[in-house]
Structures are given as structure tokens and as C-alpha cells.
Design a protein around this motif. Structure first.
Motif, mmCIF file in Angstrom:
data_model
loop_
_atom_site.group_PDB
_atom_site.id
_atom_site.type_symbol
_atom_site.label_atom_id
_atom_site.label_comp_id
_atom_site.label_asym_id
_atom_site.label_seq_id
_atom_site.Cartn_x
_atom_site.Cartn_y
_atom_site.Cartn_z
ATOM 1 N N UNK A 1 -33.660 -36.068 23.548
ATOM 2 C CA UNK A 1 -32.742 -34.921 23.568
ATOM 3 C C UNK A 1 -33.169 -33.928 22.481
ATOM 4 N N UNK A 2 -33.519 -32.726 22.882
ATOM 5 C CA UNK A 2 -33.928 -31.737 21.889
ATOM 6 C C UNK A 2 -32.875 -30.644 21.751
ATOM 7 N N UNK A 3 -32.787 -30.096 20.549
ATOM 8 C CA UNK A 3 -31.856 -29.010 20.281
ATOM 9 C C UNK A 3 -32.607 -27.689 20.267
ATOM 10 N N UNK A 4 -31.933 -26.654 20.709
ATOM 11 C CA UNK A 4 -32.522 -25.315 20.718
ATOM 12 C C UNK A 4 -31.382 -24.305 20.636
ATOM 13 N N UNK A 5 -31.715 -23.106 20.199
ATOM 14 C CA UNK A 5 -30.683 -22.084 20.034
ATOM 15 C C UNK A 5 -31.228 -20.721 20.397
ATOM 16 N N UNK A 6 -30.330 -19.868 20.857
ATOM 17 C CA UNK A 6 -30.678 -18.491 21.166
ATOM 18 C C UNK A 6 -29.663 -17.569 20.495
ATOM 19 N N UNK A 7 -30.172 -16.473 19.954
ATOM 20 C CA UNK A 7 -29.322 -15.433 19.365
ATOM 21 C C UNK A 7 -29.570 -14.145 20.137
ATOM 22 N N UNK A 8 -28.521 -13.597 20.695
ATOM 23 C CA UNK A 8 -28.585 -12.351 21.466
ATOM 24 C C UNK A 8 -27.992 -11.238 20.608
ATOM 25 N N UNK A 9 -28.842 -10.292 20.220
ATOM 26 C CA UNK A 9 -28.394 -9.183 19.387
ATOM 27 C C UNK A 9 -28.093 -7.990 20.287
ATOM 28 N N UNK A 10 -26.852 -7.912 20.751
ATOM 29 C CA UNK A 10 -26.445 -6.860 21.657
ATOM 30 C C UNK A 10 -25.891 -5.645 20.937
ATOM 31 N N UNK A 11 -25.616 -4.611 21.679
ATOM 32 C CA UNK A 11 -25.111 -3.368 21.100
ATOM 33 C C UNK A 11 -23.708 -3.535 20.537
ATOM 34 N N UNK A 12 -22.863 -4.283 21.243
ATOM 35 C CA UNK A 12 -21.492 -4.462 20.787
ATOM 36 C C UNK A 12 -21.290 -5.716 19.947
ATOM 37 N N UNK A 13 -22.141 -6.722 20.140
ATOM 38 C CA UNK A 13 -21.938 -7.956 19.402
ATOM 39 C C UNK A 13 -23.180 -8.822 19.347
ATOM 40 N N UNK A 14 -23.234 -9.692 18.346
ATOM 41 C CA UNK A 14 -24.285 -10.699 18.226
ATOM 42 C C UNK A 14 -23.689 -12.034 18.667
ATOM 43 N N UNK A 15 -24.471 -12.801 19.444
ATOM 44 C CA UNK A 15 -23.963 -14.057 19.990
ATOM 45 C C UNK A 15 -24.966 -15.181 19.771
ATOM 46 N N UNK A 16 -24.460 -16.317 19.386
ATOM 47 C CA UNK A 16 -25.270 -17.508 19.133
ATOM 48 C C UNK A 16 -24.859 -18.604 20.092
ATOM 49 N N UNK A 17 -25.847 -19.239 20.721
ATOM 50 C CA UNK A 17 -25.608 -20.426 21.529
ATOM 51 C C UNK A 17 -26.580 -21.519 21.100
ATOM 52 N N UNK A 18 -26.048 -22.699 20.859
ATOM 53 C CA UNK A 18 -26.855 -23.870 20.547
ATOM 54 C C UNK A 18 -26.721 -24.848 21.704
ATOM 55 N N UNK A 19 -27.848 -25.373 22.151
ATOM 56 C CA UNK A 19 -27.839 -26.246 23.330
ATOM 57 C C UNK A 19 -28.685 -27.483 23.097
ATOM 58 N N UNK A 20 -28.424 -28.500 23.909
ATOM 59 C CA UNK A 20 -29.245 -29.700 23.957
ATOM 60 C C UNK A 20 -29.871 -29.807 25.333
ATOM 61 N N UNK A 21 -31.121 -30.230 25.378
ATOM 62 C CA UNK A 21 -31.833 -30.366 26.644
ATOM 63 C C UNK A 21 -32.442 -31.762 26.745
ATOM 64 N N UNK A 22 -32.107 -32.465 27.834
ATOM 65 C CA UNK A 22 -32.650 -33.809 28.059
ATOM 66 C C UNK A 22 -33.935 -33.767 28.865
ATOM 67 N N UNK A 23 -34.074 -32.727 29.690
ATOM 68 C CA UNK A 23 -35.277 -32.594 30.504
ATOM 69 C C UNK A 23 -35.432 -31.126 30.919
ATOM 70 N N UNK A 24 -36.647 -30.725 31.301
ATOM 71 C CA UNK A 24 -36.903 -29.318 31.638
ATOM 72 C C UNK A 24 -35.995 -28.802 32.759
ATOM 73 N N UNK A 25 -35.505 -27.565 32.553
ATOM 74 C CA UNK A 25 -34.649 -26.937 33.553
ATOM 75 C C UNK A 25 -33.183 -27.270 33.395
ATOM 76 N N UNK A 26 -32.847 -28.062 32.398
ATOM 77 C CA UNK A 26 -31.460 -28.472 32.181
ATOM 78 C C UNK A 26 -31.104 -28.331 30.707
ATOM 79 N N UNK A 27 -29.878 -27.909 30.446
ATOM 80 C CA UNK A 27 -29.370 -27.867 29.078
ATOM 81 C C UNK A 27 -27.854 -27.828 29.111
ATOM 82 N N UNK A 28 -27.244 -28.196 28.011
ATOM 83 C CA UNK A 28 -25.787 -28.105 27.870
ATOM 84 C C UNK A 28 -25.472 -27.454 26.532
#
Length: 300
Positions: A1-28
Motif C-alpha cells: 500500500x503506497x501513499x501519495x498526495x496531490x495539491x491543486x492550486x486553483x484560483x479560488x482555493x487550494x486543495x489537498x488530497x492524500x490517498x492510498x493505492x494498493x494497485x495501479x488504477x485504484x486509490x482511496x
């Protein structure tokens, strides 16, 4: 299980999502948060000093959260606000120096590609084309596509912050302001209108912060990654809310306070798209660009 995160720097707001992925093409998703800091509060072409400070503070907080979750695989993406602003690059360098977060400035075409990948994870597609529309503050991405891929895509700098700053001055909005927004969209998105005639898509698939609370009001939230809203139901909602004064909107718990100012122009935009398509319904997508980024990261 690997952890990964994305930060979206939008015009109105910045958003962070942290996810876990057990296999390619899937994450929660295991953690998400946002900071509605309105980067373009002082104008879309130059980021003001106060929004810059808010943005830097938000990213310092995100950096702390990433450390708490022990996430090393992080991707941060800058979109319309940082593409357009003349001091966007300066802000990105300051963020790197003070937080270690390196921001990748992506093109509108790349943004559209990621939106397609994110939305198709939850929205069932067929051979008939649809239009995916990601409504941002600085830009709007239109993607005509089907199950086989993207047929046409373009990013227009006509986001809801732009529409608000240009046309919506009165509270509540006036009829002539609605007409001005619609006329501007017709003039600014001529290539989209031409492609609609060519590919004849009938269903718009929207990702929009305003639409998220519409879904909560109408259905109590997303039970699936997407939700269908019939045109008649949307028309009823539009007529009920378009002329509401902001004082009324601020009093409604389901409406986030940072979305109140953008409600009218967001409603007009979605209605305008449905008119162009002669759409019998719309689809609200819970996924968009961030999901597309995490989908790609799950394969790395």
C-alpha cells in the motif's frame, strides 16, 4: 500500500488530497482539506499581497499535514490563476523556498487531459459523445469525449471569478447582467460552439464547487461518483436561487460561505451550456482533475 498526495492550486482555493493505492488504477482518499483563499481577489492578472500571504500560509499548513501522514510522493499543480498572473512564477519560487513544495504549472490542454481521466473513473461513458466541463475560478475546461477518448478539448479563461468580476455587480443579480454573461460566453467560446455542432453531444458532465452544494440540497450529497439532474429539476432550482440576495444565501447552512458570491454566475454558466447542447439533463461528477492526477500516480 503506497501513499501519495496531490495539491491543486486553483484560483479560488487550494486543495489537498492524500490517498492510498494498493494497485495501479485504484486509490482511496484518506485525507482531504481545502483553503478557500481567493487567489484572484485583487484581479486575475496580478496576485495581490494579501492573497499571496494566504496562499503561502495554506501551503505551509499542507506541508505540515503531509509530514504528519508521512507522504513523500506529492504533486502540486498550478492552473489558471498561476498561468495568467504576471507574478505567478515568483509565488511558485517562494513556495519552493519556504515549504519545499515544487509546483508544476500545467497547460490548459494538460488540465483537460487530467479532468478526462478523473471524471471517467466515476462517470459511465459510451460511444455517444458528452461534454465534460470543469468550472474553475480562472478558467473553464471543455472536453468533448466518449469512451474511446478525447475528441476535442480547450481551456477558456472565462472562469466564474472572471465572470463575477466582469459582470455581476448588483445584489441580487439583474436581468441585464445575466444577459451580459451569456453574450460574453457566446463570444468567448466560439470554437466550443462550433465543435458542439460538429460532434453533437447532448449531455454535459460538470465538476463545479457550486454544483457540489446543489447536489447536497437536492439529494443530500453524492452516494455514487456521479449524479444525474434532469433539466426540469435544474430549471426549478435556477429560478428559486438565481435572484436570491446574498444575505439570504449566507444564512443557508448547505451553502459554503466562500461559494455565495459565485452562485449566480455558476448557475448562469451551467444553464448556458445546457442551452447550447439542448440537454435533457446534466451529470454532476464528484471527480475531476485531482482524481486524474492520483490515477496517474497510482501507476508510478
Amino acid at each position: 500500500m503506497k501513499k501519495m498526495a496531490v495539491i491543486d492550486l486553483g484560483t479560488n482555493g487550494f486543495r489537498l488530497q492524500i490517498a492510498e493505492s494498493a494497485y495501479p488504477g485504484h486509490f482511496s482518499i484518506i485525507h482531504h482539506e481545502s483553503n478557500e483563499l481567493k487567489l484572484a481577489a485583487d484581479g486575475i492578472h496580478h496576485i495581490g499581497e494579501a492573497p499571496l500571504k494566504r496562499g503561502l500560509a495554506a501551503l505551509k499548513k499542507f506541508s505540515s499535514v503531509l509530514a504528519q501522514f508521512n507522504v513523500l510522493n506529492v504533486k502540486a499543480f498550478g492552473t489558471a490563476a498561476l498561468r495568467i498572473a504576471d507574478n505567478g512564477q515568483d509565488f511558485m519560487q517562494k513556495v519552493k523556498n519556504e515549504t519545499g513544495i515544487e509546483i508544476e504549472l500545467i497547460t490548459g490542454a494538460r488540465e483537460a487531459e487530467l479532468i478526462y481521466k478523473g471524471m471517467r473513473m466515476g462517470v459511465p461513458l459510451g460511444v455517444e459523445p458528452v461534454v465534460m466541463i470543469d468550472v474553475g475560478g480562472g478558467s473553464i475546461e471543455f472536453i468533448i469525449c466518449n469512451i474511446e477518448g478525447v475528441l476535442w478539448a480547450h481551456s477558456f479563461n472565462v472562469g466564474v471569478t472572471v465572470l463575477k468580476q466582469l459582470f455581476h455587480e448588483n445584489d441580487p443579480i439583474k436581468t441585464h447582467e445575466i444577459a451580459a454573461v451569456e453574450h460574453f460566453l457566446e463570444e468567448a467560446t466560439l470554437s466550443f460552439i462550433e465543435k458542439v455542432k460538429e460532434f453533437k453531444p447532448k449531455i454535459p458532465v460538470f465538476s463545479c464547487g457550486t454544483l457540489d452544494f446543489i447536489v447536497r440540497i437536492l439529494r443530500g450529497g453524492y452516494e455514487e461518483p456521479y449524479l444525474e439532474i434532469e433539466k426540469a429539476e435544474y430549471n426549478k432550482f435556477y429560478q428559486q436561487w438565481i435572484y436570491q440576495p446574498e444575505s439570504n444565501l449566507y444564512a443557508i447552512p448547505e451553502i459554503p460561505k466562500d461559494k455565495v458570491e459565485m452562485l449566480a454566475v455558476s448557475l448562469i454558466l451551467m444553464d448556458w451550456v445546457m442551452q447550447q447542447l439542448k440537454a435533457p439533463k446534466m451529470i454532476a461528477s464528484a471527480n475531476s482533475m485531482k482524481a486524474g492526477i492520483l490515477y496517474e500516480m497510482s501507476y508510478e
